[in-house]
Design an enzyme around this catalytic site. Structure first.
Site, short mmCIF file in Angstrom:
data_model
loop_
_atom_site.label_atom_id
_atom_site.label_comp_id
_atom_site.label_asym_id
_atom_site.label_seq_id
_atom_site.Cartn_x
_atom_site.Cartn_y
_atom_site.Cartn_z
N THR A 187 -2.74 5.01 -5.22
CA THR A 187 -2.29 5.73 -3.89
C THR A 187 -2.39 7.31 -3.86
O THR A 187 -1.90 7.93 -4.62
CB THR A 187 -0.85 5.37 -3.48
N ASP A 197 -4.69 6.87 -10.71
CA ASP A 197 -3.58 6.49 -10.01
C ASP A 197 -4.39 6.06 -8.73
O ASP A 197 -5.57 6.53 -8.33
CB ASP A 197 -2.75 7.78 -9.70
P1 ADP Z 1 1.08 3.94 -6.92
O1 ADP Z 1 1.14 3.49 -8.58
O2 ADP Z 1 -0.21 2.96 -6.30
O3 ADP Z 1 0.94 5.32 -6.80
P2 ADP Z 1 3.85 3.59 -6.62
O4 ADP Z 1 4.11 3.57 -8.14
O5 ADP Z 1 4.36 4.81 -5.94
O6 ADP Z 1 2.55 3.03 -6.25
O7 ADP Z 1 4.54 2.52 -5.84
C1 ADP Z 1 4.26 0.89 -6.57
C2 ADP Z 1 4.63 -0.05 -5.61
O8 ADP Z 1 6.12 0.14 -5.19
C3 ADP Z 1 4.18 0.23 -4.15
O9 ADP Z 1 2.91 -0.52 -4.03
C4 ADP Z 1 4.98 -0.58 -3.37
O10 ADP Z 1 4.93 -2.02 -3.31
C5 ADP Z 1 6.39 -0.23 -3.85
N1 ADP Z 1 6.98 1.10 -3.39
C6 ADP Z 1 7.24 2.04 -3.92
N2 ADP Z 1 7.87 2.94 -3.06
C7 ADP Z 1 8.18 2.45 -1.86
C8 ADP Z 1 8.68 2.62 -0.58
N3 ADP Z 1 9.25 3.60 -0.24
N4 ADP Z 1 8.83 1.67 0.28
C9 ADP Z 1 8.17 0.39 0.04
N5 ADP Z 1 7.53 0.03 -1.06
C10 ADP Z 1 7.73 1.09 -2.07
MG MG Z 2 1.01 7.27 -6.51
#
Ligand code: ADP
Ligand code: MG
Length: 703
Positions: free
Chosen positions: A406, A404
């Site tokens: 973030t 993953d």
């Molecule tokens: P990752 O796979 O990197 O852990 P997420 O699946 O949590 O990321 O989120 C994917 C994308 O969705 C983020 O890069 C962002 O663009 C958008 N996103 C998700 N949640 C939020 C939020 N609360 N505010 C703004 N953008 C969000």
């Molecule tokens: Mg994540």
């Protein structure tokens, strides 16, 4: 409210931890488990070898403690009395030690005499003793063994001691009384080695459990009193002085200290904490004092949960263990067959006896769990929580690693770096709008937006309606206007702005903001990559992980920028369910998949993977629960380490099994062809156990 841990007697289900003594073999746990589960009113019974106890869920209206105790005794094991006076135990311990020492000395003398006679070193002494003397000796010495054989026989079970007892009787029939006695001696020695073996493997887990705090300095009516930990409740305030152990999980309300968290994270570099910070039970304050408000006590702390999970680890058995258990079940009849054949073909009672004596099936059952216990225990001390041998086995075979982004490859603390308003809005308006919409979101990006608004002293407006769109963003209604904040896919028109492409290729995460569907600007966030990742990935490649892939909900260009820097594959624009699909897809193509995540918003994918590893799980209950392996310290260096531990463990397991098989094959052939006198066969009984112990002990000393 503080009493969440009390038995749930209202639903008439009680949970009880019953200490069980005398179990020294993996198959023992199964016997106790069956016996307990057979009681009406018992819903589940889990028997743990490492912590010598049974965890029983039962209906107190149908069964009581005496019934449970009886079931354990019935299976052939003991439930120690809780109030056994220490003085009396010491007394019986002493007499047992004297008896044992006497037995050992006597047995050794006997062994020397018998072997000496056999080698022709001196005249036959033993033949001068009349047989009733031998019979008395034999019965007295072999009592515990015979008892267990008879008990098992009454239940229609054949245990490895059964075959040995038959072998011993064969020796008696041909008048080899001395040999029979030596055999009994070595059977007892064998039992003892087996016990020592499990005891040693258990020690790592026990040492860890021993770190649990016992007392706390409780603040009561303004003064400090030292109380047993059981008296502390959630919400109480405790004080920790320099050099003392933190008794609870809690929040620091006053004071300042450097805290050594080694008990949880395995990291001995202390960290600084002050008012507002979090501390964990079983860590300790080195310099400075703390006043802590308890948020969790006892089993309800990170440390308590880790101990519980480590203790339960043995219930998640490796597949190879199931195979070994099955094999040992078939092994005894096969040995009995070989013995019969030997007798029919050679009419040699001694050779037959030797066949029966040399086969030791318990070593097959021990080979895997001993190694697993040692590894899991040793790893827990270093901040690696492994929930069972099953996962070590899968990890050793893994060839695909999914990660993953973030919070996993990055610290998960993004910061807003660029604010790009469109057309008629100002930068502050844009941030205020986004911050208000994000007010109730738990996503790290939401936190970044809120921080940016605070540092510009902007006041947020409370949203009337709020909706989280997992993997995409948020939608909220503010003063009658629908505000959307999220990935550019959510607001496709925003993608046309010239700055978007540029910011994305810098590896930044873009948040598009729209008001009633009309894009009003974008925010860019940058997250710091964890610096130790490239080296850890290199090591993983050296360990033979062929495919490493980044799975992210972020956009294509951002993902490509990071993946390019790390030289790994990537898949972007994934929704949480897409991540699960990727894992499943690899699995159906025959790969063993390991997924590393933060365990918070990727828990389903972690659970789907063959091995789900959660990063920095100390203090995050969800992550501890969801993952198969939890890294209690946020350190990518632990990832290749846990792979290496898995490989090493499986090598030891294979070594243990190979050694046991070779030993039994060679022993059986020598015995069947009459090259192995029964006394020697019995004397070599402990060798496989000792070999397994020595081999598995290597796992206790991990770098
Ligand atoms: P990752 O796979 O990197 O852990 P997420 O699946 O949590 O990321 O989120 C994917 C994308 O969705 C983020 O890069 C962002 O663009 C958008 N996103 C998700 N949640 C939020 C939020 N609360 N505010 C703004 N953008 C969000
Ligand atoms: Mg994540």
């Amino acid at each position: 409210m503080a009493d969440m841990t009390a038995p749930q007697s209202r639903q008439s289900v009680s949970t009880l931890e019953l200490p069980v003594h005398g179990m020294d073999c993996a198959s023992c746990t199964k016997k106790v488990q069956k016996s307990l589960a057979a009681l009406p009113g018992v819903q589940t019974a889990e028997v743990l070898l490492s912590s010598e106890k049974a965890v029983v869920q039962f209906d107190p209206q149908q069964v009581d403690l005496d019934d449970l105790r009886h079931a354990v005794t019935e299976a052939g094991y003991r439930v120690p009395e809780p109030e056994a006076a220490p003085a009396s135990t010491a007394g019986s311990d002493l007499s047992r030690t004297i008896l044992r020492t006497f037995g050992i000395v006597f047995g050794m003398v006997l062994a020397i005499v018998v072997v000496g006679e056999w080698l022709g070193l001196f005249e036959a002494v033993t033949s001068r003793l009349p047989w009733p003397v031998w019979a008395v000796f034999l019965t007295a010495f072999g009592w515990p063994v015979f008892r267990s054989v008879v008990r098992a026989a009454l239940k229609g079970q054949v245990i490895s001691h059964t075959l040995m007892t038959v072998g011993l009787l064969a020796a008696v029939v041909v008048g080899e009384w001395a040999a029979a006695l030596v055999v009994v001696f070595f059977m007892r020695v064998g039992d003892y080695t087996e016990k020592v073996t499990t005891e040693r493997a258990r020690r790592a887990v026990k040492d860890l459990a021993a770190l649990a705090p016992q007392t706390a300095r409780l603040v009561r009516d303004g003064s400090e009193v030292e109380v047993p930990i059981a008296e502390v409740r959630r919400g109480d305030t405790v004080v920790v002085r320099p050099g003392e152990k933190v008794p609870v999980d809690g929040e620091v309300v006053a004071g300042q200290a450097t805290v050594n968290q080694a008990a949880i994270t395995g990291e001995s570099m202390p960290i600084e904490v002050e008012a507002g910070g979090k501390v964990f039970a079983a860590t300790f304050a080195q310099l400075g004092s703390l006043r802590i408000k308890a948020t969790g006590v006892g089993r309800d702390t990170t440390f308590g949960r880790v101990i519980k999970l480590v203790e339960e680890a043995e219930t998640h058995r490796a597949e190879v263990q199931g195979v070994a258990d099955k094999f040992s079940a078939y092994y005894l009849p096969v040995v009995a067959g070989i013995a019969m054949l030997t007798f029919v073909l050679s009419r040699d009672a001694l050779a037959t006896a030797a066949v029966l004596l040399v086969a030791c099936s318990c070593s097959f059952a021990l080979a895997t769990p001993i190694a697993m216990l040692a590894s899991v225990g040793a790893a827990a001390k270093r901040g690696l929580l492994i929930k069972g041998g099953k996962y070590l086995e899968a990890l050793a075979n893994a060839d695909v690693l999914l990660v993953d982004k973030t919070g996993t490859l990055t610290f998960g603390k993004p910061q807003i770096t660029d604010v790009v308003p469109f057309a008629d809005v100002t930068a502050d308006d844009l941030l205020r709008l986004a911050g208000s919409a994000e007010r109730d979101s738990e996503h790290p990006l939401a936190e970044a937006v809120r921080q940016a608004t605070t540092s510009r002293h902007l006041t947020l407006r409370p949203p009337n309606r709020f909706e989280a769109l997992p993997g995409r963003g948020v939608r909220a209604v503010i003063e009658g206007v629908t505000v959307t904040v999220g990935s550019v896919r959510l607001v496709p028109e925003a993608a046309e702005h010239p700055r978007v492409k540029e910011l994305e290729s810098q590896g930044k995460t873009l948040l598009a903001v729209a008001r009633d569907g009309v894009p009003v600007g974008v925010l860019a966030a940058a997250d710091t990559p964890r610096p130790e990742v490239p080296e850890a990935l290199n090591k993983l490649k050296q360990l033979g992980i062929r495919r490493v892939e980044l799975l992210t909900g972020d956009n294509e260009r951002t993902a490509a920028a990071l993946a390019g820097r790390l030289d790994i594959g990537y898949r972007a624009n994934l929704l949480p369910e897409d991540k699960i699909a990727v894992v499943k897809d690899y699995q159906t193509r025959g790969h063993t998949v390991v997924m590393v995540g933060d365990g918070v918003n990727d828990a389903p994918a972690l659970a789907q993977a063959d091995v789900g590893i959660a990063m920095g799980a100390a203090g995050t209950d969800v992550a501890l629960e969801a993952a198969h392996i939890a890294l209690l310290r946020e350190d990518w260096g632990l990832v290749p380490q846990v792979f290496a531990v898995a490989r090493r463990t499986m090598r030891v397991v294979r070594g243990n099994l190979g050694f046991t098989i070779a030993y039994n094959l060679v022993g059986l052939s020598l015995a069947a062809f009459g090259f192995l006198p029964p006394v020697l066969a019995a004397a070599l009984q402990s060798i496989p156990d000792l070999g397994i112990l020595a081999n598995s002990s290597r796992l206790l000393k991990q770098r």
